[in-house]
Design a protein around this motif. Structure first.
Motif, PDB file in Angstrom:
ATOM      1  N   ASN A  93      38.496  40.356  33.804  1.00  9.87           N
ATOM      2  CA  ASN A  93      38.667  41.305  34.429  1.00  9.87           C
ATOM      3  C   ASN A  93      40.030  42.101  34.223  1.00  9.87           C
ATOM      4  O   ASN A  93      40.916  41.345  33.623  1.00  9.87           O
ATOM      5  CB  ASN A  93      39.002  40.921  35.810  1.00  9.87           C
ATOM      6  N   ALA A 135      33.738  31.654  36.573  1.00 11.91           N
ATOM      7  CA  ALA A 135      34.478  32.886  36.244  1.00 11.91           C
ATOM      8  C   ALA A 135      34.509  33.635  37.498  1.00 11.91           C
ATOM      9  O   ALA A 135      35.223  34.672  37.628  1.00 11.91           O
ATOM     10  CB  ALA A 135      33.488  33.684  35.384  1.00 11.91           C
ATOM     11  N   ASP A 136      34.079  33.096  38.633  1.00 12.93           N
ATOM     12  CA  ASP A 136      34.413  33.884  39.933  1.00 12.93           C
ATOM     13  C   ASP A 136      34.683  32.812  40.888  1.00 12.93           C
ATOM     14  O   ASP A 136      34.465  31.671  40.854  1.00 12.93           O
ATOM     15  CB  ASP A 136      33.184  34.583  40.329  1.00 12.93           C
ATOM     16  N   ARG A 155      42.130  37.518  31.257  1.00 16.60           N
ATOM     17  CA  ARG A 155      41.129  36.252  31.250  1.00 16.60           C
ATOM     18  C   ARG A 155      41.417  35.701  32.786  1.00 16.60           C
ATOM     19  O   ARG A 155      42.777  35.778  33.101  1.00 16.60           O
ATOM     20  CB  ARG A 155      41.422  35.517  30.173  1.00 16.60           C
ATOM     21  N   GLU A 214      31.934  29.591  32.851  1.00 19.37           N
ATOM     22  CA  GLU A 214      32.458  30.778  32.288  1.00 19.37           C
ATOM     23  C   GLU A 214      33.809  30.987  32.626  1.00 19.37           C
ATOM     24  O   GLU A 214      34.360  30.790  33.830  1.00 19.37           O
ATOM     25  CB  GLU A 214      31.632  31.816  32.623  1.00 19.37           C
ATOM     26  N   ASN A 235      36.276  34.873  33.272  1.00 18.98           N
ATOM     27  CA  ASN A 235      36.074  36.340  33.323  1.00 18.98           C
ATOM     28  C   ASN A 235      37.105  37.114  32.443  1.00 18.98           C
ATOM     29  O   ASN A 235      38.007  36.409  31.946  1.00 18.98           O
ATOM     30  CB  ASN A 235      36.335  36.705  34.774  1.00 18.98           C
ATOM     31  N   HIS A 268      29.097  31.911  38.544  1.00 18.79           N
ATOM     32  CA  HIS A 268      29.010  31.807  36.972  1.00 18.79           C
ATOM     33  C   HIS A 268      29.671  30.529  36.504  1.00 18.79           C
ATOM     34  O   HIS A 268      30.754  30.604  36.025  1.00 18.79           O
ATOM     35  CB  HIS A 268      29.798  33.178  36.458  1.00 18.79           C
TER      36      HIS A 268
END
Length: 125
Positions: A99, A86-87, A103, A95, A97, A92
């Motif tokens: 933000n 996610a990052d 998505r 996953e 994100n 993460h």
């Protein structure tokens, strides 16, 4: 005249394999050879020009996509069993994100370049 990005060069251990990896995951047309480059055309008239380079320094490339395209690309990432985060700092794993109300997800190409798809530009939410 508005200034627009036309192309950028992407270092790769194998330009054709790297270009194919990207075009297959993003659902783009296959690359075209132009001199020493394997050229990947994006939908906005910008190209990524892959070139063989034994000393690749990983970089980050982000792509703005629609919600539908996100689902398709993310499905291909998962179908290939690729690791994703996610990052960009890989804090993460597994996953995505959300933000700015969109998505996003990060994964690596064969050269360790960090690739990203987002459905909303950062700062737009």
């Amino acid at each position: 005249m508005a200034v627009q990005l036309n192309h950028t060069i992407v270092a790769a251990h194998d330009r054709h394999a790297s270009a194919a990896f990207l075009t297959e995951l993003l659902g783009l047309k296959p690359s075209v050879d132009f001199g020493p480059f394997a050229v990947v055309e994006l939908d906005n008239e910008v190209s990524l020009d892959f070139i063989d380079d034994p000393e690749v320094k990983p970089r980050h490339y982000a792509f703005l996509v629609s919600e539908e395209e996100f689902d398709e690309i993310f499905g291909r990432i998962r179908a290939r069993g690729l690791s994703y985060w996610a990052d960009p700092f890989e804090q993460h794993p597994g996953e995505i994100n959300t933000n700015d109300g969109g998505r996003g997800v990060y994964w690596k190409d064969p050269n360790e370049h960090m690739l990203e798809i987002i459905t909303r530009p950062y700062g737009s939410g």
